[in-house]
Design an enzyme around this catalytic site. Structure first.
Site: not given
Lengths: 221, 78
Positions: A86, A196, A198
């Site tokens: 990002c 994302h 994660e």
């Protein structure tokens, strides 16, 4: 796998990345403040998401000129794996470590939702845990994720299989050219992606389909 | 000396903000607007009074920071 996370004023997904690295590798990453001039010797350096410097001037522009970046360049030259997520992707393009630019989303909206990604190249250190062409869920949350590069750069990216992840099934949320969600450098050691991963690594997140990015890196370390 | 730097998107680069402004102008019933492109203006004060030196410095500043030359052009007015 030893890792380091760079933190800029305005980073806000750093804890998510730290957690993902800990869960997957069992080791806490080193945290490196943007004003430091040395990044420790690690297998992986991550630039997290957020809004470094409030996106002033252009997203990632000020962070890309911060003191820690000259040592990031040194690590990049040595082939240390570098992942930008990002805002981290935006910083890597502003720093010239990845080509192109992330522009304002075509629809002008901040998009925060789950999209589908295709592993366009599953033969990289960032994606080898996915099957070639595998489609999986991944969250996005950004205002400036509209990937742009000139025609020659795009052709080079495509010809050399440097598009690692693409938005799939019409879920391109931002107008990115060629549905590009993530690209890597010429040597395959630096990758940036807007989504994302994660945020989908534990069952509590509602799925683990983002885990592959981290397990791929772990396997490669 | 004072300088004004104008940074604009290159031709052909999509400008969603400019498009939104066009839409708003239309909503306000302004007629005859062909297109709007949004850019940025920087007013810079320099120590020097030498135009050549100022231009050289500002060009470097634009290339290194003020403009992303992948997507933007810049113009220096002294």
């Amino acid at each position: 796998m030893k890792s380091a996370v760079l933190i800029f004023p305005g980073s806000n997904r750093d804890r998510d990345i730290i957690r993902a690295l800990e869960v997957v590798s069992g080791q806490k990453p080193a945290l490196v403040w943007h004003q430091e001039t040395t990044i420790p010797d690690v297998d992986l350096i991550v630039l997290p998401g957020g809004f470094s410097y409030g996106d002033y001037l252009r997203a990632g522009a000020i962070a890309a000129r911060s003191p820690v970046m000259s040592d990031l360049q040194r690590h990049a030259d040595r082939g240390t794996r570098i992942l930008g997520v990002c805002n981290g992707f935006q910083i890597l393009t502003e720093a010239g470590l990845l080509p192109g630019s992330l522009m304002r989303n075509a629809g002008l909206n901040f998009v925060c939702k789950t999209v589908q990604l295709e592993a366009s190249n599953a033969n990289t250190v960032f994606s080898r845990q996915y099957q070639q062409g595998e489609i999986f869920d991944c969250p996005v949350a950004h205002h400036d994720g509209n990937y742009f590069a000139d025609a020659r750069t795009l052709d080079a990216l495509e010809a050399n299989n440097r598009v690692v992840f693409r938005y799939a099934n019409g879920t391109n949320p931002n107008g990115s050219l060629n549905d590009i969600a993530g690209i890597m450098n010429e040597t395959g050691t630096v990758m940036g992606m807007m989504p994302h991963p994660e945020n989908l690594i534990e069952e509590l997140h509602g799925g683990v389909s983002g885990r592959g990015v981290f397990t791929s890196l772990l396997e490669a370390a | 000396m004072k300088a004004r730097v104008v940074v604009t998107l290159k031709n052909g680069v999509l400008d969603p903000q400019g498009n939104a402004i066009e839409g708003a102008l239309d909503a306000l019933s302004f007629q005859g607007i062909q297109s709007v492109r949004q850019g940025k203006v920087f007013d810079v004060e320099l120590d020097t009074d030498d135009a050549d030196e100022a231009r050289k410095t500002l060009t470097a500043i634009c290339e290194k920071l003020l403009a992303n030359t992948v997507i933007e052009d810049f113009e220096i007015n002294l």
